[in-house]
Write a protein that holds these residues in place. Structure first.
Motif, short mmCIF file in Angstrom:
data_model
loop_
_atom_site.label_atom_id
_atom_site.label_comp_id
_atom_site.label_asym_id
_atom_site.label_seq_id
_atom_site.Cartn_x
_atom_site.Cartn_y
_atom_site.Cartn_z
N GLU A 12 0.83 -1.21 0.00
CA GLU A 12 0.00 0.00 0.00
C GLU A 12 0.87 1.26 0.00
O GLU A 12 0.58 2.23 -0.72
CB GLU A 12 -0.94 0.01 1.20
N ASN A 42 1.17 4.15 -2.95
CA ASN A 42 0.95 5.59 -2.70
C ASN A 42 2.14 6.40 -3.21
O ASN A 42 1.96 7.47 -3.80
CB ASN A 42 0.76 5.85 -1.20
N ALA A 97 2.18 9.13 -6.28
CA ALA A 97 2.62 10.52 -6.03
C ALA A 97 3.73 10.94 -6.98
O ALA A 97 4.33 12.00 -6.82
CB ALA A 97 3.09 10.66 -4.58
N ASP A 117 9.67 8.62 0.08
CA ASP A 117 9.63 8.91 -1.35
C ASP A 117 9.92 10.37 -1.61
O ASP A 117 9.94 11.19 -0.68
CB ASP A 117 8.28 8.47 -1.96
N ILE A 145 2.13 15.83 0.69
CA ILE A 145 0.71 16.11 0.99
C ILE A 145 0.62 17.51 1.60
O ILE A 145 1.36 17.82 2.54
CB ILE A 145 0.15 15.06 1.99
N ALA A 181 -6.14 12.56 5.45
CA ALA A 181 -5.59 11.42 4.71
C ALA A 181 -5.77 10.12 5.49
O ALA A 181 -5.82 9.03 4.91
CB ALA A 181 -4.11 11.65 4.41
N SER A 207 -11.18 8.64 2.36
CA SER A 207 -10.68 9.95 1.90
C SER A 207 -9.55 9.72 0.91
O SER A 207 -8.58 9.02 1.20
CB SER A 207 -10.21 10.81 3.07
N THR A 208 -9.72 10.28 -0.29
CA THR A 208 -8.76 10.09 -1.37
C THR A 208 -8.68 11.33 -2.24
O THR A 208 -9.67 12.05 -2.38
CB THR A 208 -9.16 8.86 -2.24
N SER A 209 -7.52 11.53 -2.84
CA SER A 209 -7.38 12.63 -3.80
C SER A 209 -7.49 12.08 -5.22
O SER A 209 -7.34 12.81 -6.19
CB SER A 209 -6.02 13.30 -3.62
N LYS A 210 -7.72 10.76 -5.33
CA LYS A 210 -7.55 10.12 -6.64
C LYS A 210 -8.85 9.99 -7.46
O LYS A 210 -8.79 9.84 -8.67
CB LYS A 210 -6.87 8.77 -6.46
N GLY A 215 -4.11 3.31 -6.42
CA GLY A 215 -5.10 3.33 -5.34
C GLY A 215 -6.25 4.25 -5.69
O GLY A 215 -6.12 5.09 -6.58
N PHE A 216 -7.38 4.07 -5.01
CA PHE A 216 -8.52 4.97 -5.23
C PHE A 216 -9.58 4.84 -4.13
O PHE A 216 -10.51 5.62 -4.06
CB PHE A 216 -9.19 4.70 -6.59
N ARG A 217 -9.42 3.83 -3.23
CA ARG A 217 -10.49 3.56 -2.26
C ARG A 217 -10.47 4.50 -1.06
O ARG A 217 -11.46 4.65 -0.37
CB ARG A 217 -10.36 2.12 -1.71
N ALA A 269 -6.31 2.69 2.51
CA ALA A 269 -5.02 2.13 2.96
C ALA A 269 -4.49 2.81 4.22
O ALA A 269 -4.21 2.12 5.22
CB ALA A 269 -4.00 2.20 1.83
N LEU A 270 -4.33 4.14 4.19
CA LEU A 270 -3.73 4.80 5.36
C LEU A 270 -4.57 4.60 6.62
O LEU A 270 -4.01 4.24 7.67
CB LEU A 270 -3.48 6.29 5.09
N THR A 300 7.41 12.28 0.97
CA THR A 300 6.70 11.75 2.13
C THR A 300 7.47 10.57 2.72
O THR A 300 8.01 9.75 1.99
CB THR A 300 5.29 11.27 1.70
N1 LIG Z 1 3.28 8.88 -0.32
C1 LIG Z 1 2.32 9.75 -0.59
N2 LIG Z 1 2.58 10.88 -1.31
C2 LIG Z 1 1.61 11.78 -1.59
N3 LIG Z 1 0.31 11.63 -1.20
C3 LIG Z 1 0.00 10.53 -0.49
C4 LIG Z 1 0.97 9.54 -0.15
N4 LIG Z 1 0.35 8.58 0.57
C5 LIG Z 1 -0.94 8.94 0.66
N5 LIG Z 1 -1.16 10.11 0.02
C6 LIG Z 1 -2.44 10.84 -0.06
O1 LIG Z 1 -3.30 10.33 0.94
C7 LIG Z 1 -4.52 9.86 0.35
C8 LIG Z 1 -5.00 8.64 1.14
O2 LIG Z 1 -4.11 7.53 0.91
P1 LIG Z 1 -4.72 6.07 0.90
O3 LIG Z 1 -3.65 5.13 0.52
O4 LIG Z 1 -5.41 5.86 2.20
O5 LIG Z 1 -5.85 6.14 -0.20
P2 LIG Z 1 -5.75 6.01 -1.79
O6 LIG Z 1 -4.36 5.76 -2.21
O7 LIG Z 1 -6.43 7.20 -2.34
O8 LIG Z 1 -6.65 4.71 -2.06
P3 LIG Z 1 -6.32 3.17 -1.62
O9 LIG Z 1 -6.98 2.98 -0.29
O10 LIG Z 1 -6.98 2.37 -2.70
O11 LIG Z 1 -4.85 3.02 -1.54
C9 LIG Z 1 -4.18 9.57 -1.10
O12 LIG Z 1 -5.34 9.66 -1.93
C10 LIG Z 1 -3.15 10.64 -1.40
O13 LIG Z 1 -3.77 11.86 -1.73
#
Ligand SMILES: Nc1ncnc2c1ncn2[C@@H]1O[C@H](COP(=O)(O)OP(=O)(O)OP(=O)(O)O)[C@@H](O)[C@H]1O
Ligand SMILES: [Mg+2]
Length: 236
Positions: free
Chosen positions: A29, A33, A37, A58, A63, A71, A76-79, A93-95, A98-99, A142
């Motif tokens: 995961e 991410n 990014a 990375d 962010i 986050a 919550s997602t920016s994708k 990712g898009f759900r 993960a975080l 990040t």
């Molecule tokens: N390493 C990173 N660099 C920049 N932005 C990040 C990073 N990790 C997370 N983010 C930001 O945090 C948000 C939430 O991350 P998260 O992994 O929970 O969700 P996601 O990647 O959108 O979907 P998924 O749950 O499918 O992975 C991301 O949509 C992104 O905007």
């Protein structure tokens, strides 16, 4: 037993279980991410097979400070923005799961810097609870550190294999991403030792040399322009 709606904490623990099965799922995961990014360099450090520590750094977009807490909230997602976006996903990712899932089952610290802002941000969470949110200067990108995975969930900890086995699964996952994205420079360090390093040259052969060794990689045959009908046959 009567039917009832579970409380939020139980709901998030169950949801976390679907995303985070073992240390390698955390690495997958965090790697995805970092790739989403736009990173060109990703460093992965693990200790005790990732059970006591996983750190992924990375040089991606980072962010923005005001988005660092959200986050870690579920969904919550920016994708993606809308239902329509689901049909054209180009990110890994898009759900938005993960975080928050990782944070629900470990201690997490994230430091990040989004170019153009006055300073970077550092947030810490302990098993889902936000502990601190501070300013910190750092280069763009990040770093997420995940410590003591499943320490507060003994049933999940018991399900893990030996540190060596968990570490090998992480190495396998990282290897797969080095082959899928050879334009990115990776460095995997386990208990202080570098176990995989790629140059990020964009050449698949360079990643194959890093993963399989020079001799095996040099004996591989590159196949270009595979007809789609062949791929369909292989997938069947
Ligand atoms: N390493 C990173 N660099 C920049 N932005 C990040 C990073 N990790 C997370 N983010 C930001 O945090 C948000 C939430 O991350 P998260 O992994 O929970 O969700 P996601 O990647 O959108 O979907 P998924 O749950 O499918 O992975 C991301 O949509 C992104 O905007
Ligand atoms: Mg993600």
């Amino acid at each position: 037993m009567t039917i009832k709606v579970l409380d939020e904490k139980v709901i998030s623990q169950i949801a976390a279980g679907e995303v985070v099965e073992r240390p390698a799922s955390v690495v997958k995961e965090l790697l995805e991410n970092a790739l989403d990014a736009g990173s060109t360099q990703i460093s992965i450090e693990i200790k005790n097979g990732g059970i006591s520590l996983i750190r992924v750094s990375d040089d991606g977009t980072g962010i923005p400070e005001k988005e660092t807490d959200i986050a870690f909230e579920r969904h919550s997602t920016s994708k993606i923005d809308s239902l329509l976006d689901l049909q054209h996903i180009s990110s890994l990712g898009f759900r938005g799961e993960a975080l928050p899932s990782i944070a629900a089952v470990a201690q997490v610290q994230m430091s990040t810097y989004f170019s153009g802002e006055a300073t970077g941000t550092c947030v810490s969470l302990d098993n889902g609870q936000l502990i601190s949110h501070d300013f910190q200067s750092r280069s763009p990108g990040t770093t997420i550190t995940v410590s003591n995975l499943f320490r507060k969930i003994p049933a999940r900890l018991k399900f893990l294999k030996s540190e060596n086995t968990e570490g090998s699964r992480i190495s396998e996952i990282v290897s797969q991403y080095t082959l899928a994205f050879p334009e990115v420079r990776y460095n995997l360090i386990s208990d202080g030792k570098t176990i995989l390093r790629t140059p990020g040259s964009g050449k698949l052969l360079d990643s194959a040399i890093a993963v399989y060794g020079n001799e095996t990689a040099q004996n591989m045959l590159e196949i270009k322009n595979i007809p789609e009908s062949w791929i369909a046959q292989l997938i069947k």
